[in-house]
Design an enzyme around this catalytic site. Structure first.
Site, PDB file in Angstrom:
ATOM      1  CE1 TYR A  88      -4.036  -2.045   0.508  1.00  0.00           C
ATOM      2  CE2 TYR A  88      -2.729  -3.191   2.157  1.00  0.00           C
ATOM      3  CZ  TYR A  88      -3.850  -3.127   1.351  1.00  0.00           C
ATOM      4  OH  TYR A  88      -4.773  -4.130   1.395  1.00  0.00           O
ATOM      5  CG  ASN A 109     -11.185  -3.455  -7.696  1.00  0.00           C
ATOM      6  OD1 ASN A 109     -11.835  -3.192  -8.688  1.00  0.00           O
ATOM      7  ND2 ASN A 109     -10.238  -4.380  -7.687  1.00  0.00           N
ATOM      8  CB  CYS A 117      -7.678  -4.905  -5.072  1.00  0.00           C
ATOM      9  SG  CYS A 117      -9.084  -6.023  -5.080  1.00  0.00           S
ATOM     10  CG  HIS A 118      -5.450 -10.601  -5.886  1.00  0.00           C
ATOM     11  ND1 HIS A 118      -6.270 -10.224  -6.931  1.00  0.00           N
ATOM     12  CD2 HIS A 118      -4.440 -11.315  -6.427  1.00  0.00           C
ATOM     13  CE1 HIS A 118      -5.760 -10.704  -8.063  1.00  0.00           C
ATOM     14  NE2 HIS A 118      -4.651 -11.372  -7.785  1.00  0.00           N
ATOM     15  CD  GLU A 145      -2.257 -13.238  -9.336  1.00  0.00           C
ATOM     16  OE1 GLU A 145      -1.417 -12.468  -8.809  1.00  0.00           O
ATOM     17  OE2 GLU A 145      -3.333 -12.846  -9.796  1.00  0.00           O
TER      18      GLU A 145
END
Length: 147
Positions: A88, A109, A117-118, A145
């Site tokens: 952030y 979002n 956003c993850h 991911e």
């Protein structure tokens, strides 16, 4: 507003389309199912994402409703490559704002997963997540991911 639900490893995810663009992704099954060409393409992209495709959302037209600032944050999140994260505070420094403002925009979002956003984490750990089962969903997506 046309909607189409996809069954994914995270359960039902419903995509919504308006004026030729994806405007929302919500957890759960949508009431109205309208398989427009764009929603069918977006659903296929979601399946490709869960199958490990590197960037299946690149050509989807998106139009998330939000303030100019929120759109800047969401654009910065879209620039984070699959398999990587940003804090952030890093985004806040780039956008010249506070980490809390970035976190608030992340939480607002309307198209999670597609606008990733993850991939934004806290300075001392995972941080929050407003979709699905919260932090457990964020951990799942980051693990998928391999971030």
């Amino acid at each position: 507003m046309p909607q189409l639900t996809a069954l994914t490893p995270l359960g039902d995810l419903t995509l919504s389309e308006q004026d030729g663009a994806i405007v929302a992704l919500d957890w759960g099954r949508g009431r109205d199912q309208s398989p427009t060409p764009l929603l069918a393409r977006a659903t296929a992209a979601l399946h490709a994402y869960f199958d490990g495709a590197p960037d299946p959302f690149a050509d989807l037209p998106l139009n998330p409703a939000g303030t100019a600032f929120q759109r800047r944050v969401w654009a910065a999140m879209q620039a984070i490559p699959r398999g990587q994260t940003r804090r952030y505070g890093d985004l806040a420094r780039d956008l010249r704002c506070s980490p809390r403002a970035v976190g608030t925009a992340c939480g607002a979002n309307p198209i999670p997963i597609i606008i990733p956003c993850h991939r934004v984490t806290g300075s001392s750990g995972l941080g929050g997540y407003s979709g699905g089962d919260g932090p457990a969903t964020k951990r799942y997506l980051l693990g998928l991911e391999q971030a």
